[in-house]
Design an enzyme around this catalytic site. Structure first.
Site, short mmCIF file in Angstrom:
data_model
loop_
_atom_site.label_atom_id
_atom_site.label_comp_id
_atom_site.label_asym_id
_atom_site.label_seq_id
_atom_site.Cartn_x
_atom_site.Cartn_y
_atom_site.Cartn_z
N GLU A 122 0.74 -1.20 0.04
CA GLU A 122 0.05 0.00 -0.06
C GLU A 122 0.77 1.26 -0.03
O GLU A 122 1.93 1.19 0.65
CB GLU A 122 -0.89 0.14 1.17
CG GLU A 122 -1.72 -1.15 1.22
CD GLU A 122 -2.88 -1.23 2.39
OE1 GLU A 122 -3.76 -2.07 2.42
OE2 GLU A 122 -2.56 -0.26 3.42
N CYS A 135 3.56 8.30 1.14
CA CYS A 135 4.17 7.55 2.06
C CYS A 135 4.05 6.25 1.49
O CYS A 135 3.20 5.56 0.97
CB CYS A 135 3.14 7.29 3.33
SG CYS A 135 3.60 6.10 4.60
N CYS A 142 6.40 -6.93 7.75
CA CYS A 142 7.48 -6.59 8.39
C CYS A 142 7.90 -7.84 9.38
O CYS A 142 7.09 -8.23 10.03
CB CYS A 142 7.38 -5.28 9.10
SG CYS A 142 8.65 -4.34 9.89
N CYS A 146 6.82 -4.83 16.43
CA CYS A 146 6.25 -3.99 17.24
C CYS A 146 4.90 -4.07 17.79
O CYS A 146 4.15 -4.21 16.94
CB CYS A 146 6.48 -2.41 16.69
SG CYS A 146 8.06 -2.18 16.03
N CYS A 149 1.72 -2.31 16.26
CA CYS A 149 1.88 -1.95 14.65
C CYS A 149 0.87 -2.96 14.06
O CYS A 149 1.31 -4.47 14.21
CB CYS A 149 3.09 -1.95 14.23
SG CYS A 149 3.14 -1.67 12.44
N CYS A 381 -0.95 5.76 10.08
CA CYS A 381 0.35 5.07 10.14
C CYS A 381 -0.10 3.64 10.92
O CYS A 381 -0.93 3.60 11.75
CB CYS A 381 1.25 5.96 11.18
SG CYS A 381 2.25 7.11 10.44
N1 SAH Z 1 9.45 0.27 9.95
C1 SAH Z 1 9.52 1.87 10.18
C2 SAH Z 1 8.61 2.62 9.21
C3 SAH Z 1 7.21 2.32 9.06
S1 SAH Z 1 6.21 2.61 10.30
C4 SAH Z 1 9.29 2.29 11.65
O1 SAH Z 1 8.99 1.56 12.43
O2 SAH Z 1 9.90 3.44 11.72
C5 SAH Z 1 5.84 4.50 10.38
C6 SAH Z 1 5.54 4.96 11.75
O3 SAH Z 1 4.31 4.51 12.24
C7 SAH Z 1 6.55 4.28 12.85
O4 SAH Z 1 6.81 5.48 13.92
C8 SAH Z 1 5.64 3.39 13.62
O5 SAH Z 1 6.06 3.17 15.02
C9 SAH Z 1 4.33 4.22 13.29
N2 SAH Z 1 3.10 3.32 13.91
C10 SAH Z 1 2.93 1.89 13.66
N3 SAH Z 1 1.87 1.70 14.20
C11 SAH Z 1 1.10 2.74 14.48
C12 SAH Z 1 -0.17 2.87 14.96
N4 SAH Z 1 -1.09 1.69 15.15
N5 SAH Z 1 -0.52 4.10 15.25
C13 SAH Z 1 0.20 4.95 15.08
N6 SAH Z 1 1.48 5.18 14.62
C14 SAH Z 1 1.90 3.76 14.17
FE1 SF4 Z 2 7.91 -2.94 11.47
FE2 SF4 Z 2 5.43 -1.62 12.32
FE3 SF4 Z 2 7.67 -2.06 13.82
FE4 SF4 Z 2 7.83 -0.33 11.64
S1 SF4 Z 2 6.58 0.08 13.54
S2 SF4 Z 2 9.56 -1.76 12.48
S3 SF4 Z 2 6.51 -1.41 10.24
S4 SF4 Z 2 6.34 -3.72 12.98
#
Ligand code: SAH
Ligand code: SF4
Length: 408
Positions: A122, A135, A142, A146, A149, A381
Site C-alpha cells: 500500500e 508514504c 515487516c 512492534c 503496529c 500510520c
Molecule cells: N518500520 C519503520 C517505518 C514504518 S512505520 C518504523 O517503524 O519506523 C511508520 C511509523 O508509524 C512508525 O513511527 C511506527 O512506529 C508508527 N506506527 C506503527 N503502528 C502505528 C499505529 N497503530 N498507530 C500510530 N503509529 C503507528
Molecule cells: Fe515494522 Fe511496524 Fe515496527 Fe515499523 S512499527 S518496524 S513497520 S512492526
C-alpha cells in the site's frame, strides 16, 4: 520477536529482474539496470547512451506508458522495445480517496514464480497546505513485531525490489496526473512554483526500510536523479525502528532525512514496544543520531512517539524525552495511536496528548502532534496491512467460529 533481517539485495545471489509478465518493465529501474536491459535487448553500444537518456526522460519526466508515445525514438527501435520490454506499473487493486483528500492505493506486484499470485503493498498520498507527501512501503509486511503496529502482525514478508519502491511513486503520479501539462485533481497539493503534486516521500508505509537498505538506497538514487523524478534529498525521509548499523550509511550514501520511531524513554518499555531495542538499545540509537551525517539545525532528525494510553504518555516521560534529546538536532512528532482490530492498546486521551505536547513545546519544540489523515480509508500510520492478508485472517476467523459452533 523475529529479529533476523531478510537478506539484503547486496547479499542475494542474483538480482531478480523486474518482470511484468514475461517481459521486464523499464519502470522504476536505475540507469545501470536500464542500460543493462538495453544491452540485453540488442541496442548497439554506440547508441545506448543516447537511447538511455531519451528513455529516462520519457519514463520519469513525461510518464510515458507506451513506447509508441516516445516521439523522438526511432519507430524501428520502438517496435523492437515492445518485443523485449514493457512500461507496466504494478496493478492497482484498489484506489480510495478520503474525505480529507488523502488517497490510498493497494498495489499488486508481479508474481515471482509458479503459485505466487503477487504480493500486495500500500502507498498513501497526503496533500497538505505546503506539500504533497507520498508514504511508500519498503517491504511486504515487516519482520519486526512492534506490539502496537498492525503491519508487524502480517505473516507474509518480503523485501521490495528498488523498482517496486519507485513504481509506487510512478503510480501516484499517474493517478494524480502529475506530469507536464497537467490538471490537478481535487484535493491535490498544487505548488505555486509549478513543482510536483508529489513533493515529499516518506518511508513510513509497510516494512522496515533499513532491513532492505540496498534497495531503499537504489530507489532513492532513482527518485532524486536530476534528469528524472528530481525529488530533493531533503524531502525524502526514511523512518526506522532503530537499525543502528545502517543509520550512518543511510545519511552518508543517500543524504535522506532520518526519522526514528522512539516511542519510549527507557529500555524496559522500549524492549516491549519496539523489540529491536533489545539488540540496539536507546543509548546506541541516540549516539547514531548525534553523529548522523548531514544533521544540522536546518536538517533535524524527527523522533516519532506514538501516544499509548497509560503506557508511555505520562508527563514525566515527556520530560524524560526532552532530557534525552538534549544535544541532538531533533523534531518531535507525537502520533495519536491508530487502533486496529485485536490490539491491546488505546490511544491516549486528547487532553493528555495536549498536556504531553505542552511539556515538549515549553522545551522549545514546535507543533509536535501529527494530525491523523485518511482515517476513513484506513490509511493512517501502522494500519497498512495487505488486504489479501486481512481477507485470509477474516476467513480463518469465520472458520474458527464455525468450528466452535460445530457447523461446517
Ligand atoms: N518500520 C519503520 C517505518 C514504518 S512505520 C518504523 O517503524 O519506523 C511508520 C511509523 O508509524 C512508525 O513511527 C511506527 O512506529 C508508527 N506506527 C506503527 N503502528 C502505528 C499505529 N497503530 N498507530 C500510530 N503509529 C503507528
Ligand atoms: Fe515494522 Fe511496524 Fe515496527 Fe515499523 S512499527 S518496524 S513497520 S512492526
Amino acid at each position: 520477536m523475529t529479529e533476523a533481517a531478510l537478506p539484503d539485495a547486496e547479499a542475494s545471489p542474483a538480482p531478480i529482474l523486474p518482470l511484468a509478465g514475461d517481459r521486464p518493465t523499464f519502470v522504476g529501474l536505475s540507469r545501470e539496470r536500464l542500460a543493462a536491459l538495453l544491452e540485453q535487448a540488442g541496442v548497439p553500444e554506440k547508441e545506448r547512451r543516447m537511447r538511455l537518456s531519451q528513455l529516462w526522460h520519457w519514463i520519469y519526466v513525461r510518464g510515458a506508458q507506451e513506447f509508441g508515445d516516445m516521439t523522438n525514438v526511432a519507430r524501428q527501435l520502438q517496435t523492437h522495445l515492445v518485443q523485449h520490454a514493457t512500461l507496466a506499473r504494478p496493478e492497482i487493486v484498489r484506489e480510495q480517496v478520503s474525505a480529507d483528500g488523502t488517497r490510498k492505493w493497494v498495489l499488486r506486484l508481479p508474481p515471482r514464480g509458479v503459485g505466487d499470485r503477487g504480493a500486495e503493498v500500500e502507498c498513501v498520498y497526503i496533500p497538505e497546505r505546503d506539500r504533497g507527501t507520498l508514504c511508500v512501503s519498503s517491504q511486504v509486511g515487516c519482520t519486526l513485531n512492534c506490539s502496537f503496529c498492525h503491519t508487524g502482525t502480517q505473516k507474509l514478508v518480503r523485501n521490495l525490489e528498488a523498482w517496486e519502491i519507485v513504481a509506487q511513486v510512478m503510480v501516484a503520479r499517474d493517478r494524480l496526473g502529475d506530469y507536464p501539462g497537467r490538471t490537478p485533481p481535487e484535493g491535490a497539493f498544487v505548488p505555486k512554483d509549478g513543482g510536483r503534486f508529489v513533493s515529499n516521500i516518506v518511508f513510513m508505509g509497510m516494512g522496515e526500510p533499513l532491513y532492505n537498505y540496498a534497495n531503499v538506497r537504489e530507489a532513492i538514487g532513482v527518485l532524486t536523479d536530476p534528469q528524472g523524478l528530481q525529488l530533493s534529498r531533503r524531502k525524502i525521509t526514511v523512518s526506522t525502528s532503530g537499525v543502528v548499523p545502517d543509520i550512518a550509511p543511510l545519511g552518508a550514501e543517500t543524504g535522506a532525512m532520518l526519522a526514528i520511531s522512539l516511542h519510549a524513554t527507557n529500555d524496559a518499555l522500549r524492549d516491549e514496544l519496539v523489540p529491536i531495542n533489545r539488540k540496539y538499545p536507546i543509548a546506541d540509537l541516540l549516539e547514531a543520531c548525534r553523529t548522523y551525517p548531514g544533521v544540522s539545525n536546518a536538517r533535524r532528525i524527527t523522533f516519532e512517539y506514538v501516544m499509548l494510553k497509560g503506557v508511555n504518555d505520562s508527563l514525566s516521560e515527556a520530560r524524560a524525552m526532552v532530557r534525552m534529546l538534549r544535544g541532538i538536532h531533533a523534531k518531535i512528532n507525537l502520533i495519536p495511536f491508530n487502533p486496529w482490530p485485536g490490539t491491546q492498546y488505546e490511544c491516549s486521551d486528547w487532553a493528555q496528548i495536549e498536556r504531553f505536547s505542552e511539556v515538549i513545546f515549553d522545551a522549545g519544540y514546535a507543533s509536535p502532534i501529527r494530525t491523523p489523515r485518511g482515517r476513513d480509508i484506513l490509511a493512517a500510520c501502522g494500519q497498512l496491512k495487505s488486504d489479501t492478508e486481512k481477507m485470509r485472517a477474516r476467513a480463518r476467523l469465520m472458520l474458527e467460529e464455525q468450528l466452535a459452533l460445530g457447523t461446517d
